[in-house]
Design a protein around this motif. Structure first.
Motif, short mmCIF file in Angstrom:
data_model
loop_
_atom_site.label_atom_id
_atom_site.label_comp_id
_atom_site.label_asym_id
_atom_site.label_seq_id
_atom_site.Cartn_x
_atom_site.Cartn_y
_atom_site.Cartn_z
N LEU A 5 0.91 -1.36 -0.02
CA LEU A 5 0.08 0.01 -0.12
C LEU A 5 0.73 1.36 -0.02
O LEU A 5 0.50 2.35 -0.94
CB LEU A 5 -0.76 -0.34 1.16
N VAL A 6 1.95 1.21 0.70
CA VAL A 6 2.88 2.18 0.88
C VAL A 6 3.46 2.74 -0.58
O VAL A 6 3.52 3.61 -1.06
CB VAL A 6 3.92 2.28 1.97
N THR A 7 3.84 1.67 -1.20
CA THR A 7 4.55 1.65 -2.38
C THR A 7 3.55 2.33 -3.56
O THR A 7 3.95 3.20 -4.46
CB THR A 7 5.21 0.19 -2.79
N ARG A 8 2.43 1.45 -3.30
CA ARG A 8 1.56 2.43 -4.34
C ARG A 8 1.23 3.73 -4.24
O ARG A 8 1.17 4.76 -5.09
CB ARG A 8 0.14 1.62 -4.37
N ALA A 9 1.08 4.18 -2.98
CA ALA A 9 1.10 5.55 -2.67
C ALA A 9 2.14 6.62 -2.95
O ALA A 9 1.98 7.58 -3.41
CB ALA A 9 0.55 5.84 -1.14
N GLN A 10 3.27 5.81 -2.96
CA GLN A 10 4.61 6.52 -3.20
C GLN A 10 4.41 6.82 -4.90
O GLN A 10 4.89 7.91 -5.03
CB GLN A 10 5.77 5.57 -2.94
N HIS A 11 3.86 6.16 -5.49
CA HIS A 11 3.58 6.34 -6.84
C HIS A 11 2.62 7.06 -7.40
O HIS A 11 2.14 6.99 -8.65
CB HIS A 11 3.61 4.97 -7.70
N GLY A 12 1.88 7.61 -6.35
CA GLY A 12 0.74 8.51 -6.66
C GLY A 12 -0.67 7.92 -6.76
O GLY A 12 -1.62 8.70 -7.36
N ASP A 13 -0.68 6.83 -6.20
CA ASP A 13 -1.88 6.28 -6.02
C ASP A 13 -2.75 6.94 -4.85
O ASP A 13 -2.63 6.46 -3.85
CB ASP A 13 -1.91 4.70 -5.90
N GLU A 14 -3.64 7.53 -5.27
CA GLU A 14 -4.77 8.51 -4.35
C GLU A 14 -5.55 7.33 -3.38
O GLU A 14 -5.64 7.52 -2.20
CB GLU A 14 -5.36 9.39 -4.95
N ILE A 53 2.91 13.56 4.69
CA ILE A 53 2.88 12.19 4.26
C ILE A 53 2.76 12.04 2.92
O ILE A 53 3.70 11.43 2.04
CB ILE A 53 2.24 11.34 5.28
N TRP A 54 1.73 12.60 2.38
CA TRP A 54 1.37 12.17 0.90
C TRP A 54 2.55 13.09 0.06
O TRP A 54 2.95 12.47 -0.77
CB TRP A 54 -0.27 13.02 0.81
N ARG A 55 2.74 14.35 0.48
CA ARG A 55 3.58 14.93 -0.25
C ARG A 55 5.12 14.43 -0.53
O ARG A 55 5.60 14.42 -1.46
CB ARG A 55 3.72 16.54 0.11
N ASP A 56 5.50 13.77 0.66
CA ASP A 56 7.17 13.55 0.80
C ASP A 56 7.10 11.98 0.67
O ASP A 56 8.36 11.43 0.74
CB ASP A 56 7.43 13.86 2.09
N LEU A 57 5.89 11.35 0.54
CA LEU A 57 6.35 9.60 0.42
C LEU A 57 7.19 9.28 -0.65
O LEU A 57 7.82 8.21 -0.40
CB LEU A 57 4.74 9.04 0.00
N VAL B 34 -5.50 16.23 -1.33
CA VAL B 34 -4.73 15.38 -2.11
C VAL B 34 -4.59 15.50 -3.53
O VAL B 34 -3.34 15.67 -4.25
CB VAL B 34 -4.99 13.95 -1.77
N PRO B 35 -5.66 15.74 -4.14
CA PRO B 35 -5.42 15.92 -5.92
C PRO B 35 -4.71 17.11 -6.11
O PRO B 35 -4.12 17.29 -7.21
CB PRO B 35 -7.00 15.91 -6.29
N THR B 36 -5.03 18.20 -5.36
CA THR B 36 -4.18 19.29 -5.55
C THR B 36 -2.82 19.67 -5.05
O THR B 36 -2.20 20.66 -4.94
CB THR B 36 -5.00 20.64 -5.21
N THR B 37 -2.60 18.55 -4.27
CA THR B 37 -0.93 18.65 -3.56
C THR B 37 -0.19 17.70 -4.33
O THR B 37 0.01 16.55 -4.41
CB THR B 37 -1.22 18.20 -2.14
N PRO B 38 0.97 18.29 -5.07
CA PRO B 38 1.85 17.54 -5.84
C PRO B 38 2.98 16.68 -4.78
O PRO B 38 3.07 17.33 -3.94
CB PRO B 38 2.56 18.43 -6.90
N GLN B 39 3.31 15.86 -5.24
CA GLN B 39 3.94 14.81 -4.40
C GLN B 39 5.42 15.39 -4.66
O GLN B 39 5.91 15.60 -5.95
CB GLN B 39 4.05 13.29 -4.75
N ARG B 40 6.46 15.29 -3.91
CA ARG B 40 7.82 15.79 -4.11
C ARG B 40 8.68 14.19 -4.69
O ARG B 40 8.79 13.64 -3.62
CB ARG B 40 8.55 16.42 -2.84
N ARG B 41 9.04 14.51 -5.81
CA ARG B 41 9.61 13.37 -6.47
C ARG B 41 11.02 13.27 -5.93
O ARG B 41 11.73 14.21 -5.74
CB ARG B 41 9.41 13.30 -7.75
N HIS B 42 11.46 11.99 -5.92
CA HIS B 42 12.86 12.01 -5.30
C HIS B 42 13.93 12.12 -6.53
O HIS B 42 13.77 11.51 -7.27
CB HIS B 42 13.31 10.69 -4.91
N ALA B 43 14.75 13.20 -6.42
CA ALA B 43 15.58 13.33 -7.42
C ALA B 43 16.87 12.31 -7.26
O ALA B 43 17.06 11.84 -6.41
CB ALA B 43 16.46 14.63 -7.39
N GLY B 44 17.47 12.07 -8.70
CA GLY B 44 18.45 10.95 -8.53
C GLY B 44 19.75 11.50 -7.60
O GLY B 44 19.83 12.80 -7.55
#
Lengths: 180, 523
Positions: A5-14, A53-57, B34-44
């Motif tokens: 579940l964590v991995t899916r959320a990490q990839h943007g699965d709301e 958590i959502w933003r930094d996952l 959540v839909p309007t909050t972008p996730q911070r992607r991990h840079a290499g």
């Protein structure tokens, strides 16, 4: 926590994140309320933590460490709430009148004294007490969660408990001084 | 031990009380965002390090700019200060790369971290990195300050903590004498480009013979506590970096893998130390300092008339233990401010005129005790508020605000009657920025119908400072207090004035208050 579940959320699965939030929301809120001693502040801190958590996952490397990581984000939110909105209720202790029974409602007295003693502790010290004594985390796990050495956890725990013990004992003594 | 167990039981039972369910509306609000909050992607890793470097270069440029501005302001205000720089790391394991510890820590430290280490505490007196290998299988490197040690860690609770002398040798010798541990040193070496003394110590495998075997094995205690776990091995370096006696120490455990210990050794070898003063020595070729009447700024002398120029004065700060014990904060702190023509300088304050009741004043007291009944400061049973109640910013604010519970707090107001002629809280505490700190600002008014003749000794005493000076107040006097935590060290910026103060005098007071800066000047 379900690492998948964590991995899916990490990839943007709301939807996966929604499931995570439902699973951890109560626990985070309970911890926040016990640290901040205020339900409203705790709700704000929990809301902030869940969004963080959502933003930094995606930056969480090891999904197995999700629990410890989420508590760290929660504590950061607690720090922010504690600084942003402080409660300035008077902390003066009302002197019991001479001869008043001190143990007729011992539990209530303890609760009141603990509340005051706990509010005098820093967020750092409160967090150690709550993680260890409320969540039953062993010292090593508290250290990992907070990102500090186990020795620091022990010393913070010791001083926090000493402070709470002092609060209990001070109010158990016959009043001879003005204010605690 | 029984008392400890009782406390633990009571605390655990108390913690069980409280909410356990997060309201649905909170969860709904999160999920709606959540839909309007972008996730911070991990840079290499390479990109991340490169990005951090460019960020750091930008920060360095910003710092240099601020230094130049600060240097020009220094001539105007008598003080040089550096703006805090955000630490370039965040929660969670870090990528491999070079990192910088900066303000508020008093020494600038850069070091190389391998993959997976984490930044822990960062404050005015501690900065730590650790590799969590599952609790005591991990390792840590911490930079801190040490002013007092426990000579006998095994029986630390039975003996007082001992203050050590000011030199590197004093601390190194004191630590090497720690009883009950296997220690080596002190040995002269270097750390990060500075001469250092090195001490190592290993704790015994178990603490069962100690007074408090379940408690930590305390090594030092001020300003931060450090304690050993059974079998823990520490390497300790002590170095004088400018005005700061810096302590760096590594912690490993009997279960720490050799590969992690090797990582730790490489980290230590990569450490570079710098004084902030070195940053302040950037050539100021592009800045023309504004003309100044009398640089360098003169000291503020008790009883001397002031001019409209800058002054400086040494300020002692104090901090408190949980038990209320008072400690002087180490280091040299100064107050720097703009004086006003016709005003009088004092020790810790300036006044618009002579006498004990000037029309306006600006002060920076360190408050030791607060009189809960200012009019009956000698005879009231309310007594004083003192540490540990007011040992921190919250506590001191509460003490100054809680004489007169203007809000309804059932715990207090049901049985608590404010003393007669208590000050009126005209502005409840609120957080405002000052001097790079978030302070608690509080407004008070002394009742205008106060009859001083009816007060003990004809005086209305608000508080006493650590140097024993009593702050008395007059009927109708107004006070604006900014309660500041220098972490560590509490101090109050106080503006006060009588109803008779003219607008011009009030402008002067505000002018000086705006210029007031308190902190540690670069060496």
């Amino acid at each position: 926590m379900d690492a998948g579940l964590v991995t899916r959320a990490q990839h943007g699965d709301e939807e996966a994140f929604a499931s995570l939030a439902v699973a951890i929301g109560d626990r985070l809120h309970a911890v926040a309320q016990r640290i901040l001693r205020d339900v409203d502040l705790a709700e704000d801190a929990t809301q902030q933590a869940l969004l963080s958590i959502w933003r930094d996952l995606p930056q969480l490397r090891d999904p197995e460490k999700f629990d410890a990581w989420s508590y760290r984000l929660l504590l950061r939110a607690c720090y922010a709430e504690g600084r942003r909105t402080r409660h300035w209720t008077p902390t003066l202790r009302v002197l019991p009148s001479a001869g008043a029974a001190s143990d007729s409602s011992g539990v209530i007295v303890d609760r009141d004294q603990l509340e005051r003693g706990f509010r005098r502790l820093s967020i750092d010290h409160r967090a150690v007490v709550v993680l260890h004594h409320y969540l039953d985390m062993p010292i090593d796990q508290v250290a990992e969660t907070l990102g500090i050495p186990p020795g620091t956890v022990r010393s913070r725990l010791h001083y926090a408990m000493q402070g709470l013990r002092a609060a209990l004992e001070a109010d158990a003594r016959p009043a001879t001084e003005g204010v605690g | 031990m029984t008392a400890e167990l009782d406390t633990t039981r009571v605390v655990r039972a108390w913690l069980e009380e409280g909410v356990t369910h997060l309201p649905d509306r909170v969860l709904d609000a999160v999920l709606a965002d959540v839909p309007t909050t972008p996730q911070r992607r991990h840079a290499g890793p390479v990109e991340a390090v490169s990005s951090r470097r460019s960020t750091w270069i930008r920060l360095l440029v910003a710092v240099m700019t601020l230094v130049l501005i600060a240097a020009s302001l220094a001539v105007a205000t008598g003080a040089v200060r550096l703006a805090p720089v955000p630490r370039p790391f965040d929660i969670g394991p870090l990528d491999a790369g070079r990192y910088v510890i900066d303000a508020p820590f008093p020494v600038r430290i850069s070091l190389d971290l391998p993959d997976g280490w984490e930044g822990g505490d960062l404050g005015t007196d501690v900065a730590a990195f650790d590799l969590s290998g599952g609790g005591e299988a991990g390792a840590a490197l911490t930079f801190t300050l040490v002013d007092a040690i426990y000579p006998d860690p095994c029986h630390w609770a039975d003996r007082s903590i001992e203050q050590v002398g000011a030199t590197v040798e004093d601390l190194a010798t004191g630590l090497a004498r720690t009883s009950g541990v296997t220690s080596a040193g002190p040995v002269a070496t270097d750390l990060g480009g500075y001469a250092a003394m090195h001490v190592s110590m290993t704790a015994p495998a178990d603490f069962t013979a100690c007074t408090s075997p379940d408690d930590a094995y305390h090594i030092w205690g001020l300003p931060e506590i450090h304690s050993l776990a059974p079998g823990e091995h520490d390497e300790i370096w002590i170095s004088q970096v400018g005005s700061t006696r810096l302590v760096a120490y590594t912690e490993v455990y009997s279960t720490t893998p050799p590969a992690v210990i090797a990582q730790l050794e490489r980290i230590v070898a990569s450490v570079r130390l710098e004084q902030y003063a070195a940053i302040a020595e950037i050539p100021q070729t592009s800045v023309t300092p504004p003309p100044s009447k009398e640089p360098p700024w003169p000291p503020l002398v008790d009883g001397s008339p002031l001019d409209h120029v800058g002054y400086e004065q040494r300020v002692p700060l104090y901090t408190y233990g949980l038990d209320g014990t008072v400690q002087v904060v180490p280091g040299r702190y100064v107050a720097a401010l703009l004086g006003q023509s016709g005003w009088i300088g004092h020790d810790g304050w300036i006044a618009s005129g002579p006498g004990s009741s000037p029309a306006a004043r600006l002060a920076w007291p360190t408050i030791a005790t607060v009189y809960l009944d200012p009019c009956h400061w000698q005879t009231s049973t309310l007594g004083t508020a003192a540490p540990p109640l007011m040992r921190d910013q919250d506590g001191l604010t509460a003490a100054l605000n809680a004489w007169w519970p203007t809000t309804t707090d059932s715990k207090v107001s049901a049985a608590y009657t404010p003393p007669p002629f208590a000050p009126i809280v005209t502005t409840p505490p609120k957080a405002v920025p000052w001097n790079t700190f978030l302070v608690q600002e509080l407004g008070l008014t002394i009742p205008s119908d106060l009859d001083l003749a009816a007060c003990d000794g004809g005086e209305y005493r608000l508080w006493e400072t650590h140097d024993g000076m009593a702050r008395t107040a007059q009927p109708g006097e107004r006070l604006k207090l900014d309660i500041t935590d220098f972490e560590p060290g509490l101090l109050v910026r106080e503006m006060s004035w009588l109803p008779t103060a003219s607008p011009a005098v009030l402008d002067q007071m505000r002018d000086s208050a705006d210029s007031l800066w308190i902190g540690r000047p670069p060496t």
